[in-house]
Structures are given as structure tokens and as C-alpha cells.
Scaffold this motif. Structure first.
Motif, PDB file in Angstrom:
ATOM      1  N   VAL A 105      30.485 -10.906 -12.619  1.00  0.00           N
ATOM      2  CA  VAL A 105      30.427 -12.175 -13.333  1.00  0.00           C
ATOM      3  C   VAL A 105      30.932 -11.914 -14.747  1.00  0.00           C
ATOM      4  O   VAL A 105      30.861 -10.785 -15.250  1.00  0.00           O
ATOM      5  N   THR A 107      31.080 -13.285 -18.863  1.00  0.00           N
ATOM      6  CA  THR A 107      30.742 -14.145 -20.006  1.00  0.00           C
ATOM      7  C   THR A 107      31.997 -14.279 -20.853  1.00  0.00           C
ATOM      8  O   THR A 107      32.549 -13.270 -21.302  1.00  0.00           O
ATOM      9  N   ALA A 120      37.061 -23.678 -18.138  1.00  0.00           N
ATOM     10  CA  ALA A 120      36.147 -24.183 -17.115  1.00  0.00           C
ATOM     11  C   ALA A 120      36.902 -24.934 -16.024  1.00  0.00           C
ATOM     12  O   ALA A 120      36.613 -24.790 -14.826  1.00  0.00           O
ATOM     13  N   GLY A 124      37.401 -23.679 -11.868  1.00  0.00           N
ATOM     14  CA  GLY A 124      37.190 -24.451 -10.653  1.00  0.00           C
ATOM     15  C   GLY A 124      38.360 -24.323  -9.695  1.00  0.00           C
ATOM     16  O   GLY A 124      38.178 -24.141  -8.481  1.00  0.00           O
ATOM     17  N   VAL A 128      36.105 -19.695  -9.002  1.00  0.00           N
ATOM     18  CA  VAL A 128      35.167 -18.720  -9.585  1.00  0.00           C
ATOM     19  C   VAL A 128      34.238 -19.367 -10.614  1.00  0.00           C
ATOM     20  O   VAL A 128      33.660 -18.679 -11.447  1.00  0.00           O
ATOM     21  N   ALA A 129      34.093 -20.684 -10.544  1.00  0.00           N
ATOM     22  CA  ALA A 129      33.275 -21.379 -11.544  1.00  0.00           C
ATOM     23  C   ALA A 129      31.851 -20.834 -11.594  1.00  0.00           C
ATOM     24  O   ALA A 129      31.236 -20.773 -12.672  1.00  0.00           O
ATOM     25  N   ASP A 130      31.322 -20.412 -10.449  1.00  0.00           N
ATOM     26  CA  ASP A 130      29.950 -19.913 -10.404  1.00  0.00           C
ATOM     27  C   ASP A 130      29.831 -18.483 -10.903  1.00  0.00           C
ATOM     28  O   ASP A 130      28.721 -17.940 -11.000  1.00  0.00           O
ATOM     29  N   ARG A 131      30.955 -17.867 -11.247  1.00  0.00           N
ATOM     30  CA  ARG A 131      30.930 -16.472 -11.718  1.00  0.00           C
ATOM     31  C   ARG A 131      31.280 -16.377 -13.202  1.00  0.00           C
ATOM     32  O   ARG A 131      31.472 -15.268 -13.711  1.00  0.00           O
ATOM     33  N   ARG A 133      30.361 -17.573 -17.256  1.00  0.00           N
ATOM     34  CA  ARG A 133      29.356 -18.096 -18.175  1.00  0.00           C
ATOM     35  C   ARG A 133      30.013 -18.305 -19.542  1.00  0.00           C
ATOM     36  O   ARG A 133      30.160 -17.349 -20.319  1.00  0.00           O
TER      37      ARG A 133
END
Length: 307
Positions: A105, A107, A120, A124, A128-131, A133
């Protein structure tokens, strides 16, 4: 790539004290936004910095994939599960690293809301939006509160720092034992025109852009090996990545050339002569650059990998 940012011609584009990527700006493009003509040159090409960064990543994809493979090799027995992208820009570095390290992941630190929003949206599309931050922070104002990570990536962002040596110490403290730090810097704009074209038009544009950049970014061209060592890192490798695309350019490289030359025209203004302004205008008439079958691409960037 790296790029994430690299250098755009001329005056500084500043978001929060440096380049707008994590309090600096990674993506190295010269150093201004150059939105002034909004696409009037180059047949309506998008001159925004996010567009330039994404195009730069497209043309350098093969070289960046080779770099991430080298990073994986150097990581050895230290798994890469957490990444910090310093001056993330449009996220091109993060996407390449997440592709290389499928369990990781990232940051993504940037001081520009515009860049983080663009990142962001791209995340999508990349799936990899969920990976990712996102973290908005100006690193010139201080180091953000982040947990230790396995890998830190800084593409065309370190030279924007007001206090790079302090930031290097913060980076070292944020790396887990055995963690890697990757610095990518582009010290010169890419070249597209043959030597001597228009009596050296591109050479004069590059010289004007370099002069403006040196005035606003005193850490550009710094000896990062020395600074990394002084901050307590061990430099594992120093290398140059070279991107070469022969004429005639494919569509993405041609858009890249059009965008860079358009930003010269927008940003340099009176730093270049009326004759050179007119020569750029002729090249940037819609279709004119594509008609120049002699337009190629050469781009280099320097890379340091440290532990």
C-alpha cells in the motif's frame, strides 16, 4: 515517472513552498504551471502539469519498470509492503511501484489538492484505489505524522525542498531497518528537435529554462550522493535512466513534445527572443509538429537508491 514530475520550463510553480507535490513537487517539470494559453498552442493540447506528468510516465514506462525491478532485487529479504511517495504528483511513481509490489500500500504525500484529486481519479482507473492513502502535507512546514515504511520514493521532488538535508533525516527516520529510499531527478529538459534546428532554437529554450530554474530552485542539480551519505544512508547504486524514441514519434511522445514546447512558449516569454517565440509558434500550429518527421525524443534522469 518518476516520474511524477520533472522539469517544466521557467519560473517556479509553487504549491506550499516548493513544487506542489508533498510540499515540493515531484514531478519535476521545469517549474511553473504554464497554464496561460490553456491549450492555444499545439492544437488545443492540455498544458497542465498533471497532463505533462502523465505523458512523461507514458514515454518512460519501460525504463521505470526496469527501475522498479532493480528496487525489488535490492530489497532482497526485506518485503515491500508499505510505500511513502514524497511529492507524489499524479501518482505515476506509486502506480509503478504498486504494480511491482502487489501486496503493498502507498501513502501519497503532496501539498496540492489538484494533484491529489487527479491521483485519486487515476487510482480508480488503475484499480488500486483501495491501496492508496492520500496525505496533503507541505514538507517545508514540517514532517507529517506517518508510520515507518519499507520504501520511500521521491521523484523530482527533493530539489524543491527548502531544507532538503532536514527532510532527508526525516525520511531516514521514517524507514524501517533495511528499508530503501529512491531519489529520481531530471536535471535537464528532454530534447525533441535536431541539433541546429532553427539555428539552435531548442538549445536557447533549454538555457533560458535552466537559468530561471536555478534562480528559483537552488538545490536543483545537487550532489545527492553526498547528501544521502551525510544523512546516514548507504548509497547502493547511482545510475542514469535514458529514454530514447526515434523519429517519427508515436502519438503519446508527440503529445509530450507538443506539451513541453508549448510550455516553453507559455512560460519563457521575454526570456527568449521574438524570433524564437515566432519559431515556436510556427512549430505549434496544429499539425505542424507532426509534419516534422525529424522530431524525436531523448530524456535522461538520475537515480539514487539508498538503504
Amino acid at each position: 515517472m518518476p516520474h511524477d514530475d520533472h522539469h517544466t520550463p521557467a519560473a517556479p510553480h509553487t504549491h506550499g513552498g516548493q513544487h506542489g507535490h508533498g510540499g515540493q513537487h515531484g514531478h519535476g517539470h521545469g517549474e511553473q504551471h504554464g497554464h496561460g494559453h490553456g491549450g492555444q498552442h499545439g492544437g488545443g493540447s492540455d498544458l497542465t502539469l498533471p497532463n505533462l506528468l502523465d505523458l512523461d510516465a507514458e514515454v518512460a514506462r519501460t525504463q521505470v519498470e526496469a527501475l522498479t525491478a532493480q528496487i525489488a532485487g535490492l530489497a532482497g529479504d526485506h518485503p515491500i509492503r508499505t510505500i511513502l511517495d514524497v511529492g507524489s504528483g499524479t501518482g505515476t511513481g506509486t502506480f509503478a511501484l504498486l504494480n511491482r509490489f502487489p501486496e503493498a500500500v502507498s501513502t501519497t504525500v503532496d501539498s496540492s489538492d489538484e494533484m491529489l484529486q487527479h491521483l485519486a481519479e487515476s487510482a480508480g482507473r488503475h484499480g488500486v484505489a483501495d491501496r492508496i492513502r492520500p496525505l496533503r502535507a507541505d514538507l517545508d512546514a514540517g514532517w507529517p505524522s506517518v508510520e515507518q515504511v519499507d520504501l520511500i520514493w521521491a521523484a523530482s521532488s527533493m530539489h524543491h525542498m527548502a531544507e532538503p538535508d532536514r527532510v532527508l533525516r526525516d525520511i531516514r527516520a521514517t524507514l524501517r531497518p533495511g528499508g530503501l529510499f529512491v531519489v529520481v531527478e531530471m536535471d535537464a529538459m528532454p530534447t525533441f528537435l535536431p541539433a541546429g534546428f532553427a539555428n539552435g532554437l531548442e538549445d536557447r529554450c533549454q538555457a533560458a529554462a535552466a537559468k530561471a530554474r536555478a534562480e528559483h530552485l537552488p538545490n536543483a542539480g545537487a550532489n545527492w550522493s553526498e547528501r544521502l551519505t551525510a544523512a546516514g544512508f548507504t548509497v547502493l547504486t547511482e545510475r542514469t535512466l535514458t529514454v530514447e524514441v526515434p523519429a517519427p514519434l508515436p502519438d503519446n511522445a508527440l503529445r509530450y513534445a507538443t506539451t513541453v514546447l508549448s510550455r516553453y512558449r507559455t512560460a519563457l516569454g521575454d526570456l527568449i527572443s521574438p524570433d524564437d517565440q515566432a519559431a515556436l509558434d510556427e512549430l505549434l500550429v496544429p499539425g505542424a509538429l507532426a509534419a516534422q518527421k525529424i522530431v524525436s525524443l531523448t530524456s535522461t534522469r538520475d537515480v539514487w537508491i539508498a538503504r
